[in-house]
Design a protein around this motif. Structure first.
Motif, mmCIF file in Angstrom:
data_model
loop_
_atom_site.group_PDB
_atom_site.id
_atom_site.type_symbol
_atom_site.label_atom_id
_atom_site.label_comp_id
_atom_site.label_asym_id
_atom_site.label_seq_id
_atom_site.Cartn_x
_atom_site.Cartn_y
_atom_site.Cartn_z
ATOM 1 N N SER A 125 0.307 -1.180 16.589
ATOM 2 C CA SER A 125 -0.529 0.010 16.756
ATOM 3 C C SER A 125 -0.572 0.854 15.492
ATOM 4 O O SER A 125 -1.409 1.745 15.366
ATOM 5 C CB SER A 125 -0.025 0.861 17.927
ATOM 6 N N ILE A 126 0.345 0.608 14.563
ATOM 7 C CA ILE A 126 0.319 1.295 13.279
ATOM 8 C C ILE A 126 -0.126 0.297 12.212
ATOM 9 O O ILE A 126 0.134 -0.898 12.318
ATOM 10 C CB ILE A 126 1.687 1.906 12.917
ATOM 11 N N SER A 127 -0.814 0.803 11.209
ATOM 12 C CA SER A 127 -1.406 -0.078 10.195
ATOM 13 C C SER A 127 -0.826 0.259 8.829
ATOM 14 O O SER A 127 -1.440 0.972 8.028
ATOM 15 C CB SER A 127 -2.932 0.071 10.201
ATOM 16 N N LEU A 128 0.378 -0.256 8.598
ATOM 17 C CA LEU A 128 1.057 -0.048 7.329
ATOM 18 C C LEU A 128 1.045 -1.344 6.530
ATOM 19 O O LEU A 128 0.673 -2.407 7.034
ATOM 20 C CB LEU A 128 2.503 0.401 7.563
ATOM 21 N N ASN A 129 1.480 -1.258 5.293
ATOM 22 C CA ASN A 129 1.583 -2.445 4.443
ATOM 23 C C ASN A 129 2.547 -3.446 5.084
ATOM 24 O O ASN A 129 3.717 -3.131 5.307
ATOM 25 C CB ASN A 129 2.093 -2.026 3.064
ATOM 26 N N PRO A 130 2.087 -4.671 5.404
ATOM 27 C CA PRO A 130 2.959 -5.633 6.094
ATOM 28 C C PRO A 130 4.110 -6.154 5.243
ATOM 29 O O PRO A 130 5.058 -6.737 5.784
ATOM 30 C CB PRO A 130 1.999 -6.767 6.475
ATOM 31 N N LEU A 131 4.054 -5.952 3.926
ATOM 32 C CA LEU A 131 5.179 -6.358 3.078
ATOM 33 C C LEU A 131 6.369 -5.421 3.233
ATOM 34 O O LEU A 131 7.473 -5.734 2.795
ATOM 35 C CB LEU A 131 4.757 -6.395 1.604
ATOM 36 N N GLY A 132 6.143 -4.259 3.851
ATOM 37 C CA GLY A 132 7.222 -3.288 3.973
ATOM 38 C C GLY A 132 7.374 -2.475 2.699
ATOM 39 O O GLY A 132 6.634 -2.656 1.730
ATOM 40 N N PRO A 133 8.346 -1.572 2.655
ATOM 41 C CA PRO A 133 8.536 -0.728 1.470
ATOM 42 C C PRO A 133 8.928 -1.565 0.252
ATOM 43 O O PRO A 133 9.707 -2.509 0.371
ATOM 44 C CB PRO A 133 9.685 0.205 1.879
#
Length: 390
Positions: free
Chosen positions: A57-65
């Motif tokens: 449901s959240i759309s963040l960078n899938p590579l992570g920080p």
């Protein structure tokens, strides 16, 4: 007898009675809450659901920080001065770094506690009672709230399902000319549809806003994660364009709120006059410096997103759902008569969650954020089981 209830304090006795005995209406009945505020309700957003392992449901960078965040955290934790002292209220160092990276002046940059804070501030400097803001719909739900708080009105330009929720530029320009809005909000790429307008289309909208004397606020929260991203910073030379970006989404650090905007120096000066002091904490300011030039990390992220988006798109079609073409790191999906809320109930049994689009006015649609391949496979398998009995 209480000190405020005696004969020499009749005024205080009256105040107490007014607050405690106002026909059951409490303080609102006493007229202490502005009329514009009373009907406003918080917007629904993705994330924050208990028991979720895989949050689509959240759309963040899938590579992570990126690794630079961990290094910055260690340096910050080893220096107690960062905790003891107030942060720089003007975020001077981050503004300088962003200006150098983007090719603008430091006086044309403002850093905020996430992009949402900056979007919240813009109507404070521009909207007067009766002014109108024009917003495409469906789109990000926070744009209109401050407009209404300031006594303004919101007009929605409806994107058509028959046109796959694509923007009709000519129709939008005509609406700008007819309505003559004080502010036009443009989410690019649009949330939740994923359409990313190119430079020529945006320039047409800029020109229309210039003719009507309207601010054009371009929210580029997801632009860094699009294969089609293009350089838009020079648009601020028109004077009426404000560009807002989110480092939170680009670098998967939602827990540390970081956003920035660029605009004409006069606009930045006005925004600083309404900005709360110390709005960006010292740690976030340190992270801006370490993140802003992470172009190689973003390029790797975009390659992953494009590969996994193609996989999810194909699998969703095989499940007889209708995914929409997207230029962003998420996909809007037509669930064909099934409510996203009911599907989420079943997914939560597996610790999985997708974005119910009811708050966008689309209860039978979902937005699915792109994650790593193993996560996407797990979502597809869970949806297969659910749809067999739905």
């Amino acid at each position: 007898m209480a000190w405020w209830s005696g004969p020499i304090f009749p005024r205080y006795r009256f105040i107490k009675q007014k607050l405690l005995h106002s026909d059951g209406a409490g303080m609102m009945g006493a007229g202490l809450i502005r009329e514009e505020i009373r009907g406003i309700r918080p917007c629904k957003h993705g994330g924050g659901v208990e028991g979720v392992r895989l949050d689509f449901s959240i759309s963040l960078n899938p590579l992570g920080p990126p690794p630079s965040i961990a290094a910055s955290l260690r340096r910050f934790a080893s220096d107690p001065a960062g905790l003891i002292h107030y942060p720089d209220s003007d975020s001077s160092n981050p503004c300088n770094v962003i200006a150098q990276s983007r090719g603008v002046l430091k006086e044309e940059v403002l850093v905020g506690n996430g992009a949402s804070e900056l979007l919240f501030m813009i109507p404070l400097i521009s909207i007067e009672k009766g002014d109108v803001a024009l917003i495409p719909s469906p789109s990000y739900g926070e744009y209109g709230r401050t407009v209404i708080m300031m006594g303004g009105q919101v007009c929605y330009h409806q994107l058509s399902r028959a046109n796959n929720f694509r923007m009709d530029i000519e129709s939008f320009k005509r609406e700008i000319e007819v309505i003559n809005p004080k502010i036009v909000f443009l989410c690019n790429p649009n949330n939740p549809t994923g359409e990313y307008l190119g430079r020529e289309d945006v320039l047409e909208i800029v020109e229309s806003c210039k003719q009507t004397g309207s601010f054009l606020v371009i929210d580029e929260a997801y632009a860094d994660l699009s294969l089609k991203r293009w350089y838009s910073d020079d648009l601020i030379r028109y004077g009426n364009v404000i560009i807002v970006r989110s480092l939170t989404k680009s670098f998967a650090c939602a827990g540390i709120r970081i956003g920035y905007l660029i605009a004409d120096k006069g606009v930045i000066s006005a925004l600083k006059s309404v900005k709360i002091p110390w709005n960006v904490n010292a740690l976030a300011q340190k992270l801006v410096v370490s993140l802003i030039d992470g172009i190689e990390y973003l390029n790797r992220s975009v390659r992953l997103i494009e590969r996994e988006k193609a996989y999810l798109f194909g699998e969703l079609k095989r499940l007889s759902l209708t995914p929409f073409e997207s230029d962003a790191n998420y996909i809007l999906v037509d669930l064909h008569g099934r409510s996203a809320a009911s599907i989420n109930e079943k997914l939560l049994e597996e610790g999985i969650y997708i974005r119910d689009c009811a708050s966008f006015g689309l209860p039978e649609f979902a937005r699915i954020g792109i994650r790593r391949h193993e996560d996407n496979v797990e979502l597809v398998n869970a949806l297969k089981k659910i749809l067999e009995v739905f």
